[in-house]
Enzyme design. Structure first.
Site, PDB file in Angstrom:
ATOM      1  N   ASP A  94       9.226 -17.643  12.884  1.00 45.05           N
ATOM      2  CA  ASP A  94      10.531 -18.179  12.135  1.00 45.05           C
ATOM      3  C   ASP A  94       9.946 -19.250  10.885  1.00 45.05           C
ATOM      4  OD1 ASP A  94       9.054 -20.140  13.561  1.00 45.05           O
ATOM      5  OD2 ASP A  94      11.123 -21.104  14.092  1.00 45.05           O
ATOM      6  N   HIS A 110     -10.509 -13.356 -11.258  1.00 42.82           N
ATOM      7  CA  HIS A 110      -9.401 -14.053 -10.375  1.00 42.82           C
ATOM      8  C   HIS A 110      -9.943 -14.515  -9.228  1.00 42.82           C
ATOM      9  CE1 HIS A 110      -5.906 -12.163 -13.043  1.00 42.82           C
ATOM     10  NE2 HIS A 110      -6.587 -13.187 -13.539  1.00 42.82           N
ATOM     11  N   ASP A 162      -9.701 -22.355 -13.638  1.00 44.24           N
ATOM     12  CA  ASP A 162      -8.714 -21.841 -14.103  1.00 44.24           C
ATOM     13  C   ASP A 162      -7.486 -22.167 -13.407  1.00 44.24           C
ATOM     14  OD1 ASP A 162      -6.518 -20.437 -15.288  1.00 44.24           O
ATOM     15  OD2 ASP A 162      -7.978 -18.647 -15.641  1.00 44.24           O
ATOM     16  N   ASP A 199      -1.600 -23.318 -18.252  1.00 54.22           N
ATOM     17  CA  ASP A 199      -2.393 -22.626 -17.811  1.00 54.22           C
ATOM     18  C   ASP A 199      -4.085 -22.742 -18.554  1.00 54.22           C
ATOM     19  OD1 ASP A 199      -4.067 -20.298 -17.105  1.00 54.22           O
ATOM     20  OD2 ASP A 199      -2.895 -18.533 -18.086  1.00 54.22           O
ATOM     21  N   HIS A 211     -11.236  -8.842 -20.804  1.00 49.84           N
ATOM     22  CA  HIS A 211      -9.887  -9.520 -20.469  1.00 49.84           C
ATOM     23  C   HIS A 211      -9.389  -9.555 -22.021  1.00 49.84           C
ATOM     24  CE1 HIS A 211     -10.663 -13.822 -21.016  1.00 49.84           C
ATOM     25  NE2 HIS A 211     -11.529 -13.674 -20.254  1.00 49.84           N
ATOM     26  N   HIS A 243      -2.007 -14.237 -23.524  1.00 51.78           N
ATOM     27  CA  HIS A 243      -0.572 -13.914 -22.820  1.00 51.78           C
ATOM     28  C   HIS A 243       0.358 -14.729 -23.101  1.00 51.78           C
ATOM     29  CE1 HIS A 243      -1.482 -16.451 -19.447  1.00 51.78           C
ATOM     30  NE2 HIS A 243      -2.636 -16.258 -19.480  1.00 51.78           N
ATOM     31  N   HIS A 296       1.898 -15.533 -16.428  1.00 52.71           N
ATOM     32  CA  HIS A 296       1.990 -14.235 -17.478  1.00 52.71           C
ATOM     33  C   HIS A 296       3.475 -14.203 -17.680  1.00 52.71           C
ATOM     34  CE1 HIS A 296      -2.240 -12.923 -15.627  1.00 52.71           C
ATOM     35  NE2 HIS A 296      -2.194 -14.030 -16.559  1.00 52.71           N
ATOM     36  N   GLU A 354      -7.785 -17.746 -24.756  1.00 53.72           N
ATOM     37  CA  GLU A 354      -8.796 -17.908 -23.876  1.00 53.72           C
ATOM     38  C   GLU A 354      -9.902 -17.063 -23.814  1.00 53.72           C
ATOM     39  OE1 GLU A 354      -7.343 -16.754 -19.751  1.00 53.72           O
ATOM     40  OE2 GLU A 354      -5.289 -16.386 -20.597  1.00 53.72           O
ATOM     41  N   TYR A 404     -18.778 -13.373 -19.883  1.00 55.83           N
ATOM     42  CA  TYR A 404     -19.348 -13.259 -18.307  1.00 55.83           C
ATOM     43  C   TYR A 404     -20.600 -12.290 -18.232  1.00 55.83           C
ATOM     44  CZ  TYR A 404     -14.305 -14.708 -18.551  1.00 55.83           C
ATOM     45  OH  TYR A 404     -13.322 -15.281 -18.850  1.00 55.83           O
ATOM     46  N   ARG A 434     -15.392 -19.491 -19.643  1.00 54.34           N
ATOM     47  CA  ARG A 434     -13.957 -19.226 -20.111  1.00 54.34           C
ATOM     48  C   ARG A 434     -13.339 -20.593 -20.606  1.00 54.34           C
ATOM     49  NH1 ARG A 434     -12.065 -16.482 -16.866  1.00 54.34           N
ATOM     50  NH2 ARG A 434     -10.625 -17.514 -15.640  1.00 54.34           N
ATOM     51  N   GLU A 474      -9.546 -21.920 -22.207  1.00 49.50           N
ATOM     52  CA  GLU A 474      -8.427 -21.479 -22.400  1.00 49.50           C
ATOM     53  C   GLU A 474      -7.268 -22.682 -22.471  1.00 49.50           C
ATOM     54  OE1 GLU A 474      -6.536 -20.032 -18.715  1.00 49.50           O
ATOM     55  OE2 GLU A 474      -4.861 -18.930 -19.904  1.00 49.50           O
TER      56      GLU A 474
HETATM   57 MG    MG Z   1      -5.730 -18.943 -16.776  1.00 45.21          MG
HETATM   58 ZN    ZN Z   2      -4.377 -17.367 -18.946  1.00 50.13          ZN
END
Ligand code: MG
Ligand code: ZN
Length: 437
Positions: A38, A241, A258, A269, A348, A352, A359, A382, A386, A404, A406
């Protein structure tokens, strides 16, 4: 809901109806999703439903009919005293019209009967098929029934069209109030990051740094994150990620975080990368300065009237020059961009949209071209480099480095404003703060 807030949601509905002009618009709320027995997963309203209603209960359905007396109708879960004891009060049918500034409300249990009636003289329904399985079924039944009815003089249902492009285009341009909420989310996030830097030292676990950061998010009024925090040390920083966050921090490694606090439905972000022991190695520093310079070039390119992709290109040129200087790739900047030889190190995009979703909604292209920047657009810048397992050719001394940086920007009438420029990012500022607790 306060009067100002109500006005803002209502004016968005009015704008949307003006753009659609004919037919009816149907938008479903999110549903609870069961975790076990539940217990449900934490509920969060879908952003578009929130954008148009400011209503954060599950299962509701919004119906907009620009040419009818009851223009704006909502179906909601009923008020239930038993539910109130266990979970908390629901708004309910009676209180919904005034509270949400909506013309009429019905219990959601009546949707199957009432919706066909509300739509009986309408030829075009604006509904995103595939967004909600229950509503999808209802639409298909409606199509079938109306085909039969049109044989007997009823209005033929001609079209089901997707309202998403029109709504996403609206969500792309942020109002002053929305920019203030993103700013609040960023201000909370800044405190989290500063404290994460302070507690970073060898031997600490990624999740412990995460706990420190997120505890500040919560204390400052952010009820949840905009997305799962990425707290990635060592080679984990090369996993874009990474959310496992269970590794122990090692002397000499970098830590990449991040993360973004959500504040009143809007999210930040932010990414920063810093040395676990408080001192960048010469190699780490060299890569870091390239990424920072790349970000600065991207940000400086921003102004209304340029194409969105120009920000990416400005950042990318600096990254590629940096990869040449580091000995990772050989050739000319233009040639390496053309052949995409940078992809093992930078896979990447640079930006965004950002807003209710990390996003966020909104197109990236207009016909064949990259979309033109306008005042009120909010997005990330960003860049990163890598040197992970995928970069098989990378110079030996750079292996395992992932960096990175950002930040979040808004396009202004004159150019841009970096909403997150209070979050420190220079090598010297970072080295001064890391590990000071
Ligand atoms: Mg980010
Ligand atoms: Zn981002």
């Amino acid at each position: 809901m306060a009067y100002n807030e109500k006005q803002q949601f209502k004016s968005r509905r009015t704008t949307l109806m003006g753009q659609i002009s004919d037919g009816a618009i149907i938008i479903g709320a999110s549903h609870n999703s069961p975790r076990n027995n539940d217990v449900d997963y934490e509920f969060r309203q879908n952003s578009t439903f929130w954008y148009l209603t400011g209503f954060d209960e599950p299962d509701a359905v919004l119906v907009l009919r620009p040419h009818h007396k009851d223009q704006c109708v909502i179906f909601v879960n009923p008020y239930d005293p038993q539910f109130e004891i266990w979970v908390g009060a629901r708004l309910g049918v009676d209180a919904a019209p005034e509270n949400l500034d909506i013309d009429a409300a019905y219990p959601i249990s009546e949707l199957d009967d009432q919706l066909p009636r509300l739509l009986e003289d309408i030829e075009t329904i604006h509904y995103s098929i595939g967004s909600d399985s229950k509503l999808d079924d209802l639409m298909m039944n409606l199509v079938q029934k109306r085909r039969g009815l049109s044989q007997r003089g009823g209005v033929h249902l001609l079209r089901i069209e997707d309202p998403k492009p029109a709504i996403d285009r609206m969500r792309l341009i942020k109002s002053k109030a929305e920019i203030e909420l993103v700013q609040s989310a960023i201000d909370v996030t800044r405190v989290g990051f500063e404290n994460a830097m302070r507690v970073t030292k060898p031997g600490t676990f990624e999740y412990q740094v995460q706990a420190e950061m997120e505890s500040h998010f919560r204390k400052l009024g952010s009820v949840r994150n905009g997305y799962p925090s990425i707290v990635a040390s060592g080679t984990n920083s090369c996993i874009l990620h990474y959310i496992n966050n269970r590794e122990q921090l090692k002397d000499g490694d970098l830590l990449l975080i991040d993360a973004g606090a959500e504040y009143d439905y809007y999210t930040a972000d932010i990414t920063r990368t810093w040395p676990v022991n408080g001192r960048f190695t010469p190699e780490q520093k060299e890569v870091y300065e390239i990424v920072l310079a790349s970000q600065s070039a991207g940000i400086k390119a921003i102004s209304p009237g340029i194409e969105f992709n120009e920000v990416h290109i400005a950042s990318l040129r600096i990254l590629v020059q940096g990869l040449i200087d580091l000995g990772a790739v050989e050739g000319s900047i233009d040639g390496l961009i053309e052949s995409r030889a940078y992809l093992p190190y930078y896979m990447h995009g640079t930006s965004h949209w950002l807003g209710l979703d990390v996003h966020d909604a909104g197109p990236y292209r207009d016909e064949e071209r990259s979309i033109t920047l306008e005042e009120g657009m909010v997005f990330t810048v960003e860049p990163g480099l890598y040197f992970g397992n995928q970069a098989t050719e990378s110079p030996e001394n750079l292996k395992g480095i992932g960096i990175r940086i950002e930040d979040n920007v808004v396009v202004t009438a004159e150019g841009y404003s970096v909403l997150s420029d209070t979050i420190l990012s220079s090598v010297s500022d970072i080295e001064e703060l890391v590990g000071t607790v």
